[in-house]
Design a protein around this motif. Structure first.
Motif, PDB file in Angstrom:
ATOM      1  N   GLY A 120      -0.401   6.618   7.335  1.00  0.00           N
ATOM      2  CA  GLY A 120      -0.282   5.936   6.051  1.00  0.00           C
ATOM      3  C   GLY A 120       0.189   6.861   4.951  1.00  0.00           C
ATOM      4  N   TYR A 138       2.274  -4.083   5.858  1.00  0.00           N
ATOM      5  CA  TYR A 138       1.414  -4.095   7.040  1.00  0.00           C
ATOM      6  C   TYR A 138       1.114  -5.530   7.476  1.00  0.00           C
ATOM      7  CZ  TYR A 138       0.834   0.832   5.881  1.00  0.00           C
ATOM      8  OH  TYR A 138       1.074   2.158   5.602  1.00  0.00           O
ATOM      9  N   MET A 194      -4.373   3.047   7.416  1.00  0.00           N
ATOM     10  CA  MET A 194      -3.105   3.463   6.820  1.00  0.00           C
ATOM     11  C   MET A 194      -3.088   3.190   5.321  1.00  0.00           C
ATOM     12  SD  MET A 194      -0.333   2.476   9.801  1.00  0.00           S
ATOM     13  CE  MET A 194       1.058   3.216   8.943  1.00  0.00           C
TER      14      MET A 194
END
Length: 439
Positions: free
Chosen positions: A132, A145, A183
């Motif tokens: 991330g 995402y 992330m």
């Protein structure tokens, strides 16, 4: 002020998505086409601690691997994933390089890592936090995402041709939710640092036709531990990033050194070796990697390197020389295809002359006058016992893989064998459940 404003918006968006990822999904899931990262079927169970996460992850791991043959090898799944993503959101194509082969291979390795480590939540979380942080340089936002999870759901259905069980699909989505949560957290924690660094090339030395050493000066301080690597982007190839080990010379000017071997025409390595000059500007992603010396140093050190893996070895030697405990020693096995492949021989000789605590074994695969002709792994077997050492490996994937296996067979615990992920599409050593599923 404008940067502060956008940082605030990014922080609010990250916190919003994190809250949604952490909240239980409605039973039965949402309608087809909704974001499965938020409303996917069978949301993750209540998580109360590491043991619960490990237990839940192990259960999902069994579900995923039970039907893994329907979606492996991952090449087809990844092809369907990108097709679905770009069909629904064409604007996302501009975030990716024109040639997608490296990107697909990178995603394949990441998927294998997630599946293989679902029952080790600390390792999985640490891996995704690093991802991330690094993905900020690509312009990835938290909302992406959700888009990824949506595309993965479609890809699983296309690739399996409807044969993937509903419980296995739900396990895939829970895995993606865990990864996305980490992330987002990694990106949020890194908001105070640049997403990428601009660096000016201050030196460019061609050691051979296919190898160059570049020295660069970042425009801002670049945090990097000896033994780590960074991804580089050339303006000649927008959106294409490749990882290279960074040498942090013991100077106060903040410069970094990268050793680059040209692997073929037209790629990033070709641009850096053959089409980059002093004064050019490159971009650096944040430093990554865990091939760093322990703190404190409590054991003797074994370093195994080959080719441009020498850059990592040299960085570790610089660090070792600065903080070696009295009585501690180091041994370096440096592999090369031929004598000409030892491109930094003068520097290596200086290390030998000034460091009585260092022993160097050069392992030449071929060539007249070579003191040792056996591969590095055979030399490791002949030259000593390594059970009391910490080992650090760098170089070509085949070398790292073979050395790690041999050292494990010689009695060195795997947790004391340090190396960064090798560039294999599938794991180096498949557990029995993966080996059967991917056959």
């Amino acid at each position: 002020m404008n940067d502060d404003y956008h940082a605030l918006l990014a922080r609010r968006e990250a916190m919003r998505l994190r809250d949604r990822l952490l909240s239980p999904a409605p039973r039965g899931g949402g309608p087809r086409g909704s974001s499965p990262a938020v409303t996917g079927p069978a949301g993750p169970p209540e998580i109360t601690g590491p043991r619960s996460r490990a237990r839940d992850g192990a259960a999902d791991q069994r579900l995923i691997t039970r039907d893994l043959a329907h979606v492996t090898p991952f090449a087809e799944l990844i092809e369907h994933l990108y097709d679905a993503m770009f069909e629904r959101h064409p604007y996302l194509r501009q975030l990716f390089p024109e040639a997608m082969e490296f990107q697909r291979a990178h995603l394949g390795r990441a998927l294998w890592f997630l599946v293989q480590h679902l029952d080790h939540p600390e390792e999985l979380t640490a891996f995704c936090v690093r991802l991330g942080r690094d993905h900020r340089k690509l312009g990835v936002l938290p909302v992406h995402y959700e888009v990824f999870a949506e595309a993965l759901t479609e890809a699983l259905r296309r690739c399996s041709r409807g044969r993937l069980g509903a419980d296995a699909e739900a396990a895939w989505l829970r895995m993606v939710r865990r990864a996305a949560q980490a992330m987002v957290d990694g990106a949020h924690a890194a908001l105070a640092e640049p997403a990428s660094w601009t660096a000016t090339v201050t030196a460019h030395r061609r050691h051979r036709q296919d190898l160059a050493v570049l020295r660069v000066r970042p425009a801002e301080p670049f945090p990097c531990r000896p033994g780590q690597y960074a991804t580089l982007q050339s303006p000649l190839l927008p959106h294409a990033w490749r990882p290279y080990s960074a040498v942090v010379p013991p100077t106060a000017d903040g410069e970094l050194e990268f050793h680059v071997r040209r692997t073929g025409p037209g790629g990033v390595s070709d641009a850096l070796v053959a089409r980059t000059a002093v004064g050019d500007t490159l971009r650096l992603g944040p430093a990554q990697g865990t091939t760093t010396l322990d703190d404190p140093l409590t054991r003797d050190v074994l370093i195994v390197a080959g080719g441009t893996g020498w850059a990592t070895a040299r960085a570790l030697l610089e660090d070792l020389a600065a903080r070696r405990a009295p009585g501690r020693s180091a041994q370096l096995f440096l592999g090369a295809r031929d004598a000409d492949d030892l491109y930094d021989a003068a520097v290596l000789a200086r290390w030998e002359n000034r460091c009585p605590w260092l022993r160097v074994v050069r392992v030449i695969d071929d060539g007249p006058g070579a003191a040792a002709r056996a591969p590095v792994v055979e030399a490791l077997t002949r030259h000593g016992r390594w059970g009391g050492h910490d080992a650090y490996l760098s170089g070509p994937p085949a070398l790292v893989t073979a050395a790690a296996r041999r050292l494990t067979a010689l009695g060195l615990p795997p947790e004391r064998i340090h190396h960064d992920p090798v560039t294999e599409t599938v794991p180096v050593a498949l557990p029995p459940w993966q080996a059967g599923a991917s056959a």
